[in-house]
Design a protein around this motif. Structure first.
Motif, PDB file in Angstrom:
ATOM      1  N   SER A  82     -19.876  47.020 -20.515  1.00 36.03           N
ATOM      2  CA  SER A  82     -20.367  45.406 -20.772  1.00 36.03           C
ATOM      3  C   SER A  82     -19.340  44.536 -21.718  1.00 36.03           C
ATOM      4  CB  SER A  82     -21.765  45.233 -20.957  1.00 36.03           C
ATOM      5  OG  SER A  82     -22.032  45.930 -22.327  1.00 36.03           O
ATOM      6  N   LEU A  83     -18.727  45.297 -22.753  1.00 37.10           N
ATOM      7  CA  LEU A  83     -17.991  44.841 -23.746  1.00 37.10           C
ATOM      8  C   LEU A  83     -16.339  44.504 -22.815  1.00 37.10           C
ATOM      9  CD1 LEU A  83     -17.112  43.532 -26.501  1.00 37.10           C
ATOM     10  CD2 LEU A  83     -16.208  45.895 -26.822  1.00 37.10           C
ATOM     11  N   SER A  84     -16.051  45.339 -22.265  1.00 36.55           N
ATOM     12  CA  SER A  84     -14.727  45.112 -21.725  1.00 36.55           C
ATOM     13  C   SER A  84     -15.065  43.831 -20.362  1.00 36.55           C
ATOM     14  CB  SER A  84     -14.233  46.192 -21.209  1.00 36.55           C
ATOM     15  OG  SER A  84     -13.788  47.339 -21.876  1.00 36.55           O
ATOM     16  N   ILE A  85     -16.271  43.961 -19.847  1.00 37.52           N
ATOM     17  CA  ILE A  85     -16.248  42.976 -18.738  1.00 37.52           C
ATOM     18  C   ILE A  85     -16.533  41.552 -19.387  1.00 37.52           C
ATOM     19  CG2 ILE A  85     -17.977  42.270 -16.845  1.00 37.52           C
ATOM     20  CD1 ILE A  85     -18.239  45.248 -16.244  1.00 37.52           C
ATOM     21  N   TYR A  86     -17.326  41.339 -20.622  1.00 40.21           N
ATOM     22  CA  TYR A  86     -17.677  40.227 -21.045  1.00 40.21           C
ATOM     23  C   TYR A  86     -16.176  39.692 -21.572  1.00 40.21           C
ATOM     24  CZ  TYR A  86     -18.514  37.041 -24.869  1.00 40.21           C
ATOM     25  OH  TYR A  86     -18.865  35.962 -25.575  1.00 40.21           O
ATOM     26  N   LEU A  87     -15.466  40.321 -22.253  1.00 40.64           N
ATOM     27  CA  LEU A  87     -14.263  39.772 -22.646  1.00 40.64           C
ATOM     28  C   LEU A  87     -13.217  39.451 -21.431  1.00 40.64           C
ATOM     29  CD1 LEU A  87     -13.665  42.009 -25.860  1.00 40.64           C
ATOM     30  CD2 LEU A  87     -14.203  39.754 -25.721  1.00 40.64           C
ATOM     31  N   GLY A  88     -13.293  40.437 -20.504  1.00 44.26           N
ATOM     32  CA  GLY A  88     -12.410  40.404 -19.123  1.00 44.26           C
ATOM     33  C   GLY A  88     -12.799  38.911 -18.486  1.00 44.26           C
ATOM     34  N   GLN A  89     -14.058  38.579 -18.472  1.00 39.36           N
ATOM     35  CA  GLN A  89     -14.546  37.277 -17.982  1.00 39.36           C
ATOM     36  C   GLN A  89     -13.817  36.324 -18.585  1.00 39.36           C
ATOM     37  OE1 GLN A  89     -18.720  37.680 -18.729  1.00 39.36           O
ATOM     38  NE2 GLN A  89     -18.997  38.344 -16.495  1.00 39.36           N
ATOM     39  N   SER A  90     -13.822  36.199 -20.067  1.00 37.12           N
ATOM     40  CA  SER A  90     -13.078  35.089 -20.748  1.00 37.12           C
ATOM     41  C   SER A  90     -11.532  34.905 -20.391  1.00 37.12           C
ATOM     42  CB  SER A  90     -13.574  35.004 -21.991  1.00 37.12           C
ATOM     43  OG  SER A  90     -14.926  34.968 -22.455  1.00 37.12           O
ATOM     44  N   ILE A  91     -11.047  36.212 -20.696  1.00 34.26           N
ATOM     45  CA  ILE A  91      -9.515  35.964 -20.372  1.00 34.26           C
ATOM     46  C   ILE A  91      -9.183  35.699 -19.120  1.00 34.26           C
ATOM     47  CG2 ILE A  91      -7.660  37.895 -20.278  1.00 34.26           C
ATOM     48  CD1 ILE A  91      -9.101  39.573 -22.316  1.00 34.26           C
ATOM     49  N   ILE A  92      -9.792  36.147 -18.197  1.00 27.56           N
ATOM     50  CA  ILE A  92      -9.509  35.788 -16.698  1.00 27.56           C
ATOM     51  C   ILE A  92      -9.939  34.138 -16.328  1.00 27.56           C
ATOM     52  CG2 ILE A  92      -9.916  35.911 -14.243  1.00 27.56           C
ATOM     53  CD1 ILE A  92     -10.369  38.866 -14.738  1.00 27.56           C
ATOM     54  N   LEU A  93     -11.167  33.999 -16.680  1.00 30.19           N
ATOM     55  CA  LEU A  93     -11.581  32.357 -16.431  1.00 30.19           C
ATOM     56  C   LEU A  93     -10.927  31.440 -17.315  1.00 30.19           C
ATOM     57  CD1 LEU A  93     -15.253  33.143 -15.984  1.00 30.19           C
ATOM     58  CD2 LEU A  93     -13.544  32.723 -14.127  1.00 30.19           C
ATOM     59  N   SER A  94     -10.605  31.986 -18.491  1.00 30.91           N
ATOM     60  CA  SER A  94      -9.902  30.764 -19.157  1.00 30.91           C
ATOM     61  C   SER A  94      -8.502  30.608 -18.723  1.00 30.91           C
ATOM     62  CB  SER A  94      -9.849  31.432 -20.687  1.00 30.91           C
ATOM     63  OG  SER A  94      -9.051  32.307 -20.769  1.00 30.91           O
ATOM     64  N   SER A  95      -7.795  31.702 -18.224  1.00 28.57           N
ATOM     65  CA  SER A  95      -6.427  31.451 -17.715  1.00 28.57           C
ATOM     66  C   SER A  95      -6.639  31.119 -16.120  1.00 28.57           C
ATOM     67  CB  SER A  95      -5.773  32.731 -17.318  1.00 28.57           C
ATOM     68  OG  SER A  95      -5.672  33.645 -18.516  1.00 28.57           O
ATOM     69  N   VAL A  96      -7.532  31.164 -15.532  1.00 28.70           N
ATOM     70  CA  VAL A  96      -7.729  30.397 -14.211  1.00 28.70           C
ATOM     71  C   VAL A  96      -7.940  28.851 -14.339  1.00 28.70           C
ATOM     72  CG1 VAL A  96      -9.385  30.214 -12.307  1.00 28.70           C
ATOM     73  CG2 VAL A  96      -8.610  32.737 -12.990  1.00 28.70           C
ATOM     74  N   PHE A  97      -8.660  28.523 -15.283  1.00 30.59           N
ATOM     75  CA  PHE A  97      -9.142  27.042 -15.229  1.00 30.59           C
ATOM     76  C   PHE A  97      -8.065  26.436 -15.997  1.00 30.59           C
ATOM     77  CE2 PHE A  97     -13.183  28.837 -13.887  1.00 30.59           C
ATOM     78  CZ  PHE A  97     -13.440  27.699 -13.006  1.00 30.59           C
ATOM     79  N   ALA A  98      -7.278  26.831 -17.105  1.00 28.95           N
ATOM     80  CA  ALA A  98      -6.395  26.114 -17.822  1.00 28.95           C
ATOM     81  C   ALA A  98      -5.101  25.727 -17.004  1.00 28.95           C
ATOM     82  CB  ALA A  98      -6.186  26.902 -19.248  1.00 28.95           C
ATOM     83  N   ALA A  99      -4.450  24.909 -17.599  1.00 28.12           N
ATOM     84  CA  ALA A  99      -3.150  24.231 -16.898  1.00 28.12           C
ATOM     85  C   ALA A  99      -2.201  25.344 -16.917  1.00 28.12           C
ATOM     86  CB  ALA A  99      -2.646  23.125 -17.686  1.00 28.12           C
ATOM     87  N   TYR A 100      -2.041  26.312 -17.858  1.00 27.36           N
ATOM     88  CA  TYR A 100      -0.952  27.538 -17.874  1.00 27.36           C
ATOM     89  C   TYR A 100      -1.603  28.473 -16.548  1.00 27.36           C
ATOM     90  CZ  TYR A 100      -4.393  30.082 -20.673  1.00 27.36           C
ATOM     91  OH  TYR A 100      -5.447  30.582 -21.264  1.00 27.36           O
ATOM     92  N   GLY A 101      -2.400  28.337 -16.024  1.00 33.38           N
ATOM     93  CA  GLY A 101      -3.213  29.468 -14.977  1.00 33.38           C
ATOM     94  C   GLY A 101      -2.938  28.725 -13.784  1.00 33.38           C
ATOM     95  N   ALA A 102      -4.204  28.487 -13.117  1.00 33.05           N
ATOM     96  CA  ALA A 102      -4.378  27.914 -12.008  1.00 33.05           C
ATOM     97  C   ALA A 102      -4.501  26.451 -11.685  1.00 33.05           C
ATOM     98  CB  ALA A 102      -5.533  28.543 -11.112  1.00 33.05           C
ATOM     99  N   ASP A 103      -4.888  25.964 -13.146  1.00 30.32           N
ATOM    100  CA  ASP A 103      -4.971  24.303 -13.328  1.00 30.32           C
ATOM    101  C   ASP A 103      -6.326  23.839 -12.549  1.00 30.32           C
ATOM    102  OD1 ASP A 103      -4.353  22.268 -14.356  1.00 30.32           O
ATOM    103  OD2 ASP A 103      -2.726  21.657 -12.876  1.00 30.32           O
ATOM    104  N   LEU A 104      -7.262  24.646 -13.236  1.00 33.54           N
ATOM    105  CA  LEU A 104      -8.606  23.997 -12.230  1.00 33.54           C
ATOM    106  C   LEU A 104      -9.441  23.384 -13.063  1.00 33.54           C
ATOM    107  CD1 LEU A 104      -9.391  27.062  -9.916  1.00 33.54           C
ATOM    108  CD2 LEU A 104      -8.350  25.107  -9.307  1.00 33.54           C
ATOM    109  N   TRP A 105      -8.992  23.202 -14.434  1.00 33.66           N
ATOM    110  CA  TRP A 105     -10.168  22.577 -15.415  1.00 33.66           C
ATOM    111  C   TRP A 105     -10.326  21.196 -14.990  1.00 33.66           C
ATOM    112  CZ3 TRP A 105      -9.592  18.734 -19.168  1.00 33.66           C
ATOM    113  CH2 TRP A 105     -10.475  18.766 -20.226  1.00 33.66           C
ATOM    114  N   ASN A 106     -11.691  21.106 -15.033  1.00 30.70           N
ATOM    115  CA  ASN A 106     -12.214  19.784 -14.488  1.00 30.70           C
ATOM    116  C   ASN A 106     -11.698  19.324 -13.466  1.00 30.70           C
ATOM    117  OD1 ASN A 106     -13.835  18.900 -16.354  1.00 30.70           O
ATOM    118  ND2 ASN A 106     -12.359  17.497 -17.630  1.00 30.70           N
ATOM    119  N   ALA A 107     -11.482  20.423 -12.412  1.00 29.09           N
ATOM    120  CA  ALA A 107     -10.938  19.864 -10.980  1.00 29.09           C
ATOM    121  C   ALA A 107     -11.743  20.388  -9.903  1.00 29.09           C
ATOM    122  CB  ALA A 107      -9.349  20.485 -11.030  1.00 29.09           C
ATOM    123  N   VAL A 108     -12.844  21.305 -10.214  1.00 35.71           N
ATOM    124  CA  VAL A 108     -13.562  21.719  -9.255  1.00 35.71           C
ATOM    125  C   VAL A 108     -15.088  21.365  -9.549  1.00 35.71           C
ATOM    126  CG1 VAL A 108     -11.959  23.738  -8.877  1.00 35.71           C
ATOM    127  CG2 VAL A 108     -13.874  23.907 -10.487  1.00 35.71           C
TER     128      VAL A 108
END
Length: 373
Positions: free
Chosen positions: A299-325
């Motif tokens: 669960s520790l790896s999944i919990y941290l993995g959630q943040s690592i992936i989602l923070s990248s997906v939503f930020a501009a340096y990733g998929a740039d979805l912040w405040n866009a969905v």
């Protein structure tokens, strides 16, 4: 209880809590975190409904489930230390330091709402309660859960005094900036929010820690059919969920303060009901569920993995979805991310005994320890 029943409830509990926590956390990863906590309005009617369901069904409850499991983990660690003749004080100190290190890195790099650092500080208090009898743990745990809304609500519902410049910095860092900009914003956010969250979440976390440790000492965690789990399911589940949804609805569409107060007060009742429900489904799994439960053990790896992936997906340096969905789309992305992480960890666990971050924490925990030292 038969051996196969042992530890099944914690396995189911971890897996279910992972889905609940991502539903809550994605609201603070995909959208601005600098609006008033009391303001739960959505851009659309669907957004409002999603927020209502998140606040009514998941907010505070999934943190409660994870905190309960932390107390259970202390009980299991005490058993392991006694079995291997290891010095528990040094073992526990190392574990809290490892959690603190991972929590600070997590909060600064990926998600300022980190709970690991809070657990490290609050868990250090739990160390001094480790030898308490079950009845005392239950009384103190329940008292802390009652006190938490009284302390937390005035802090959370106070009018926001965030400078306009920092609000603009958030939009620039997450909506347009690169990785370094996002890390700077998250680091500042973590530095300012950690003391607040330590008070707001720390009280309830320590309360659930006590109840989790009590469940190990009493043997309840090893017995999913224990009558107290049935009682929690029968008495707490329906009223707790109903009151939570009512409070979240008033908070969403009515007056914020009484609605939030009702949602906060009802959260521990609903969480106890969830624990009873999880005990009811904690049965010998089939092959597919067994692999999912094994992955959920990381669960520790999944919990941290959630943040690592989602923070990248939503930020501009990733998929740039912040405040866009929309809120619903953000929840769906969080759920899909969690499923993919569970699949990845189930494959990983066919080759390795632990998840990657569990391995790191274990190395820190057992560093320099010898039997009987």
């Amino acid at each position: 209880m038969a051996i196969r029943d042992r530890a099944l409830m914690p396995d189911y509990l971890r897996l279910i809590a992972l889905f609940g926590i991502v539903v809550v956390n994605v609201q603070y990863i995909a959208f601005s975190v600098l609006t008033d906590f009391a303001d739960q309005s959505g851009e659309t009617a669907l957004d409002a409904i999603v927020l209502w369901l998140v606040n009514g069904l998941a907010l505070l409850k999934t943190y409660g489930l994870f905190s309960f499991m932390f107390g259970v983990g202390l009980g299991f660690l005490m058993r392991a230390a006694a079995r291997r003749d290891l010095p528990f004080g040094r073992l526990y100190r190392n574990r809290m330091l490892g959690l603190l290190l991972l929590g600070v890195l997590h909060g600064c790099l990926f998600f300022p709402g980190d709970i690991l650092a809070i657990y490290a500080v609050t868990g250090s208090v739990l160390y001094f309660m480790r030898d308490w009898p079950v009845a005392r743990l239950v009384r103190v745990g329940a008292a802390l859960l009652v006190v938490q809304p009284v302390v937390a609500l005035p802090l959370l519902l106070a009018p926001s005094d965030t400078p306009v410049a920092f609000i603009l910095f958030e939009a620039a860092a997450l909506g347009d900036g690169g990785l370094l900009d996002a890390v700077v914003f998250r680091s500042i956010g973590f530095a300012f929010t950690f003391p607040l969250f330590l008070v707001v979440q720390g009280l309830s976390a320590l309360g659930w820690f006590c109840l989790g440790l009590a469940s190990v000492k009493s043997g309840m965690i090893d017995a999913a059919s224990h009558p107290l789990w049935r009682r929690a399911r029968r008495i707490c589940l329906g009223p707790g969920v109903a009151l939570s949804l009512l409070g979240a609805g008033i908070w969403q569409w009515g007056t914020a303060i009484p609605g939030a107060a009702l949602a906060f007060v009802a959260a521990p009742i609903a969480t106890l009901g969830y624990l009873g429900l999880i005990a009811a489904i904690a049965r010998e799994p089939g092959p597919l569920m067994a692999r999912a439960l094994a992955a959920g053990g990381s669960s520790l790896s999944i919990y941290l993995g959630q943040s690592i992936i989602l923070s990248s997906v939503f930020a501009a340096y990733g998929a740039d979805l912040w405040n866009a969905v929309g809120r619903g789309a953000a929840v769906a992305i969080g759920m899909i991310t969690t499923i993919l992480l569970i699949v990845a960890l189930s494959v990983w666990r066919t080759r390795f005994a632990q998840g990657p971050f569990e391995w790191v924490l274990r190395r820190i925990t057992y560093a320099g320890l010898r039997r009987g030292a």
